[in-house]
Design an enzyme around this catalytic site. Structure first.
Site, PDB file in Angstrom:
ATOM      1  CB  ILE A  13      -1.015   0.042   1.383  1.00  0.00           C
ATOM      2  CG1 ILE A  13      -1.827  -1.248   1.431  1.00  0.00           C
ATOM      3  CG2 ILE A  13      -1.886   1.212   1.366  1.00  0.00           C
ATOM      4  CD1 ILE A  13      -2.628  -1.605   2.400  1.00  0.00           C
ATOM      5  CB  SER A  84       0.366  -6.067   7.205  1.00  0.00           C
ATOM      6  OG  SER A  84       1.079  -6.668   6.094  1.00  0.00           O
ATOM      7  CB  THR A 133      -6.155  -3.218   9.495  1.00  0.00           C
ATOM      8  OG1 THR A 133      -6.896  -4.226   9.024  1.00  0.00           O
ATOM      9  CG2 THR A 133      -5.626  -3.444  11.048  1.00  0.00           C
ATOM     10  CG  ASP A 134     -11.121  -4.475   8.104  1.00  0.00           C
ATOM     11  OD1 ASP A 134      -9.942  -4.793   8.221  1.00  0.00           O
ATOM     12  OD2 ASP A 134     -11.968  -4.641   7.392  1.00  0.00           O
ATOM     13  CD  GLU A 135      -6.834  -8.462   9.523  1.00  0.00           C
ATOM     14  OE1 GLU A 135      -6.487  -9.319  10.364  1.00  0.00           O
ATOM     15  OE2 GLU A 135      -6.618  -8.547   8.471  1.00  0.00           O
ATOM     16  CE1 TYR A 158      -1.405  -6.031  10.822  1.00  0.00           C
ATOM     17  CE2 TYR A 158      -3.382  -7.305  10.245  1.00  0.00           C
ATOM     18  CZ  TYR A 158      -2.480  -6.088  10.051  1.00  0.00           C
ATOM     19  OH  TYR A 158      -2.885  -5.067   9.369  1.00  0.00           O
ATOM     20  CB  SER A 161       0.761  -5.674  16.767  1.00  0.00           C
ATOM     21  OG  SER A 161       0.656  -5.870  15.693  1.00  0.00           O
ATOM     22  CE  LYS A 162      -1.805  -1.284  11.781  1.00  0.00           C
ATOM     23  NZ  LYS A 162      -0.683  -0.300  11.129  1.00  0.00           N
ATOM     24  CG  ASN A 187      -9.043  -7.969   3.512  1.00  0.00           C
ATOM     25  OD1 ASN A 187      -9.230  -7.606   4.828  1.00  0.00           O
ATOM     26  ND2 ASN A 187      -8.925  -9.348   3.549  1.00  0.00           N
ATOM     27  CG  ASN A 188      -5.768  -1.951   0.794  1.00  0.00           C
ATOM     28  OD1 ASN A 188      -5.137  -0.722   0.395  1.00  0.00           O
ATOM     29  ND2 ASN A 188      -6.741  -1.708   1.691  1.00  0.00           N
TER      30      ASN A 188
END
Length: 349
Positions: A13, A84, A133-135, A158, A161-162, A187-188
């Site tokens: 990205i 990521s 991120t949306d996660e 992951y 941590s974000k 998601n990209n």
């Protein structure tokens, strides 16, 4: 001419953002650690361009970041730097905490100190934009979408941590006044994505006529966002977003994983049929599900659309077709990733 310090600008990205920004006339100082996911090949078209300065380094190196800020005097920091890949975070979470949490903290401290030294309009205009991120929101049921008010509930090392990095960004705004912005994207997909991720992985395996692995029952749902649309959203937030706010960025394109794989198979069957003309969908193989695999993500982008007028320009159908065509036309780039030769060459600072 506006100068940006972009971190992680050799990743998927980040590199797309850098290419777009430089093409639009911005000056970019691009700091990237060049881990396995940082690919200098992606930036080859910028070689010798005076608007692009590449620096091989770590966001956790405060002395380096501080020197870059003092030397180049950017009007904004855009932080893409992150580990990521969920599967890798399951196998080795410590590296994700080091980069995504400790590294982001160091970057924030350097940005805070630099911002404090600015005066007048330069201080007022400075922004620190954190790409997330949306996660971080966890897993949705069958109904609803993630909004900016959705409680955080990360389910993988992951995403945890974000989530921690998002909280640090918020804290630096409320504690120190640092003018921050945060974007949380779905998601990209698109050009230059590392071929461990679902879409490029399936494209390469399908081209080779190999089995196409799909986790579990293939019914996990993601909201797919074309990377060029994500980059335009970040620019819009950077230019007009309200300080301290979070903006969710989605593609309005919910698809199950099996639908994504089948769409790729159909496109490749039309463009590069197998020798025996068999449908590539026959190569789909269901494999053991990923631990803690979130069932559904979906982004509500109404805040971004209403405040800043952003809309995705690509549907999933147009975006996935462009993506498949890009990978077909850029097989040398892909092969250098697959054979590891892209890591043998490093851009100079």
């Amino acid at each position: 001419m506006k100068t940006l310090l972009v971190t992680g600008g050799a990743g998927f990205i980040g590199a797309n953002f850098v290419l777009q920004a430089v093409a639009d006339g911005l000056h970019v100082v691009n700091l990237d650690k060049l881990t396995y996911a940082g690919n200098p090949d992606t930036l080859a078209s910028l070689h010798g361009n005076p608007r692009h300065v590449f620096v091989h380094g770590d966001i956790g190196d405060r002395a380096l970041v501080s020197r870059l800020l003092a030397e180049h005097r950017p009007g904004a920091v855009v932080n893409f730097a992150a580990e990521s890949h969920v599967d890798r975070s399951i196998d080795g979470p410590a590296e994700f905490v080091q980069t995504n949490v400790v590294g982001t903290l160091a970057l924030l401290e350097a940005a805070r100190d630099y911002w404090r030294g600015l005066e007048g309009t330069a201080r007022d205009a400075f922004r620190f934009l954190h790409v997330s991120t949306d996660e971080v929101y966890g897993s949705l049921g069958d109904e609803g979408k993630f909004t900016e008010q959705t409680a955080y509930a990360p389910n993988s090392p992951y995403s945890a941590s974000k989530a921690a990095s998002d909280h640090l960004v918020r804290a630096f705004h409320h504690t120190y006044g640092l003018p921050v912005l945060t974007t949380n994207c779905s998601n990209n997909y698109g050009p230059y994505q590392f071929p461990e991720k679902l879409i490029p992985l399936v494209i390469q395996k399908a081209l080779a006529g190999e089995p196409l692995p799909v986790y579990g029952d293939g019914l996990n749902i993601r909201d797919w966002l074309f990377v060029g649309d994500h980059c335009s959203a970040i620019r819009r937030v950077l230019d007009g977003g309200r300080v301290g706010e979070t903006y969710n960025v989605g593609g309005n394109a919910e698809r199950t994983n099996i639908e994504v794989v089948e769409a790729i198979c159909t496109l490749l069957d039309a463009r590069r049929p197998l020798a025996d003309r068999s449908p590539r969908s026959s190569l789909i193989t269901f494999v053991k599900d990923r631990p803690g695999h979130d069932r559904r993500y979906a982004i509500d982008s109404r805040k971004l659309q209403g405040e800043l007028g952003w809309r995705p320009s690509q549907t999933f159908e147009s975006g996935i077709a462009q993506t498949v065509d890009w990978y077909l036309e850029h097989q040398p780039w892909v092969q250098r990733v697959l054979d590891g030769s892209y890591r043998m060459e490093r851009l100079g600072s």
